[in-house]
Design an enzyme around this catalytic site. Structure first.
Site, mmCIF file in Angstrom:
data_model
loop_
_atom_site.group_PDB
_atom_site.id
_atom_site.type_symbol
_atom_site.label_atom_id
_atom_site.label_comp_id
_atom_site.label_asym_id
_atom_site.label_seq_id
_atom_site.Cartn_x
_atom_site.Cartn_y
_atom_site.Cartn_z
ATOM 1 N N GLY A 1 41.457 48.487 -56.746
ATOM 2 C CA GLY A 1 41.556 49.168 -58.116
ATOM 3 C C GLY A 1 43.129 49.767 -58.325
ATOM 4 C CD GLU B 1 36.529 45.716 -51.608
ATOM 5 O OE1 GLU B 1 36.446 45.496 -52.759
ATOM 6 O OE2 GLU B 1 35.349 45.598 -50.619
ATOM 7 N N PRO B 2 42.555 46.005 -52.120
ATOM 8 C CG PRO B 2 44.597 46.384 -51.452
ATOM 9 C CD PRO B 2 43.168 46.343 -51.102
ATOM 10 N N GLY B 3 43.434 44.068 -55.031
ATOM 11 C CA GLY B 3 43.921 42.824 -55.285
ATOM 12 C C GLY B 3 45.284 42.785 -56.348
ATOM 13 N NE ARG B 4 45.188 45.560 -61.950
ATOM 14 C CZ ARG B 4 44.616 44.962 -63.008
ATOM 15 N NH1 ARG B 4 45.270 44.046 -63.889
ATOM 16 N NH2 ARG B 4 43.248 44.988 -63.041
ATOM 17 N NE ARG C 1 45.198 41.570 -66.239
ATOM 18 C CZ ARG C 1 45.756 42.585 -66.718
ATOM 19 N NH1 ARG C 1 46.861 42.745 -67.451
ATOM 20 N NH2 ARG C 1 45.054 43.731 -66.749
ATOM 21 C CE1 TYR D 1 39.194 42.168 -68.867
ATOM 22 C CE2 TYR D 1 41.097 41.292 -68.145
ATOM 23 C CZ TYR D 1 39.859 41.490 -68.048
ATOM 24 O OH TYR D 1 39.386 40.649 -67.021
ATOM 25 C CB CYS E 1 42.739 25.813 -81.780
ATOM 26 S SG CYS E 1 42.639 25.181 -83.532
ATOM 27 C CE1 TYR F 1 41.297 39.823 -60.326
ATOM 28 C CE2 TYR F 1 43.012 41.850 -60.940
ATOM 29 C CZ TYR F 1 41.878 41.235 -60.200
ATOM 30 O OH TYR F 1 41.444 42.126 -59.213
#
Ligand code: LLP
Length: 415
Positions: free
Chosen positions: A228, A271-274, A310, A314, A344, A373
């Protein structure tokens, strides 16, 4: 005066957006190896507690070449599907480097993971029972809901009252009796409060809460505090970075004190992703039309939401840069425009009412912080081809690390 990330970081090395597009086509994901390595090192050094591991959450970006760099930096990984495990093994990760944080998995999927010797985190009482049946006597982890959530959008908050994730602490005694019934060893507990916090406070709350859950289990080998960690998506306007150093100091004190109290050394994981991949990636695309509609200037590009979803999904902000004839356009006449893609749907918007230098047809746009992402959520919607991916190596040269989809890719599953 705005900050231009690619200029400050010499992002494109010895090449340029124009050259990249002419060599590899448009749209194009471009990654910078030096930035990726730097982010890996920052998180590895987060806490002073010695038994600390970083599991990169590969859902953010699972390009094989980027995974090899992450492995080379000494990170471990978390996975959440058999497909992710497949790619991780191909990249060279060992089963013991992988933590499986699944959600609503089939028996077949559970077996796939267990047979490879990968530790599984279970997300519900019912799935713990299913796990016990297929792997009695096995090692297992349980994901708890610490009651605190955080995130940049309601869709990415994964703890608290309004989420499908985690086991509520009310079920601890039921968990214990299932563990006993199937002779399972609870080796770890984990949580993930949500995606993107810029202040450490909710994360620290979540950690404290998870530690109080941990006290109710003896003999844990690890506690996984989740991901996070946010990145500033508004760098052009000077948005501050997450204070990683300060957060690390607070966490170090909490973890060291807690282990003394628990009386046994456990491994702590995050557990970082971003945080690992967002900023090492830029999505380049081209401007094909400029048009006025009822007072709005639309800048029409090939940056459809099939390539980066994204903003459409969001309503989130990504800084944009404009390039022309090999140069970054910084000043001059500016205008407020709405940048759209080639899909479209009216919701195919990259940036709404954005102040940009005056844009012309033929210009190249760069979408900043697109490394997490981005490609991993891309699709073939409208039968668009997913972009190619290029890596700017530490020596400044660009190499292709995934080719662009072809028409054959669109046809290959038809019988
Ligand atoms: N661990 C678990 C169990 C997760 O579900 C996630 C993200 C992470 C770790 C990594 O979170 P991060 O450090 O990247 O925030 N597509 C959204 C983000 C969804 C995150 C899903 N889970 C976006 O583009 O903002």
């Amino acid at each position: 005066m705005k900050n231009y990330f690619t200029e400050q970081t010499n992002f494109y090395g010895s090449t340029s957006p124009d050259k990249l597009i002419s060599d590899f086509g448009s749209p194009l994901y471009v990654y910078n190896e030096a930035i990726l390595r730097q982010r890996c090192r920052e998180v590895k050094g987060l806490v002073s507690y010695p038994n600390f591991k970083v599991n990169y959450s590969i859902k953010a970006n699972s390009n094989l070449e980027l995974l090899k760099i992450v492995l080379d930096e000494g990170l471990c990984v978390d996975a959440m599907s058999p497909g992710e495990i497949h790619v991780l093994m191909a990249a060279g990760f060992k089963p013991e480097d992988i933590f499986y944080v699944g959600n609503n998995v089939s028996e077949e999927e559970m077996r796939f993971v267990v047979y490879r010797g990968i530790t599984v985190s279970i997300d519900s009482v019912s799935q713990l029972r299913q796990f016990g049946k297929i792997n009695p006597g096995g090692r297992v982890a349980v994901r708890f809901n610490p009651g605190v959530g955080a995130g940049h959008h309601e869709k990415v908050i994964t703890a608290g009252k309004n989420t499908k994730f985690g086991v509520n602490t009310d079920y601890i005694s039921e968990i214990k009796s299932i563990l006993k019934e199937y002779s399972l060893k609870l080796v770890g507990i984990n949580q993930h409060i949500g995606s993107l916090f810029m202040q450490g406070e909710p994360y620290i709350q979540g950690v404290k809460s998870l530690l109080s859950v941990a006290e109710q289990f003896e003999d844990l080998e690890f506690i996984d505090l989740g991901g996070g960690f946010g990145v500033p998506y508004r760098k052009q306007d000077g948005q501050e970075r997450l204070e990683l150093k300060q957060l690390g100091e607070i966490l170090s004190t909490i973890l060291n004190d807690w282990v003394n109290k628990y009386g046994k050394e456990v491994a702590f994981k995050i557990e970082p992703g971003r945080y690992i991949t967002a900023e090492c990636g830029v999505l380049l695309g081209k401007v094909y039309s400029i048009k006025e509609n009822c007072g709005i200037t639309y800048v029409g590009t090939d940056l459809g939401f099939n390539a980066l979803i994204r903003p459409a999904m969001y309503d989130c902000h990504h800084d944009l840069e404009v390039y022309r004839n090999g140069s970054l356009i910084k000043g001059g006449e500016s205008q407020t425009v709405t940048v759209v893609g080639n899909i479209c749907e009216s919701g195919d918007i990259v940036a709404k009412d954005r102040g940009l230098p005056k844009v012309d047809e033929g210009d190249i746009l760069g979408i900043m912080d697109a490394g997490a992402y981005g490609y991993s959520m891309s699709s073939n919607y409208n039968n668009r081809l997913r972009p190619a991916e290029v890596l700017i190596k530490e020596d400044g040269n660009a190499v292709l690390i995934r080719r662009r989809d072809t028409f054959e890719d669109l046809m290959r599953n038809f019988l």
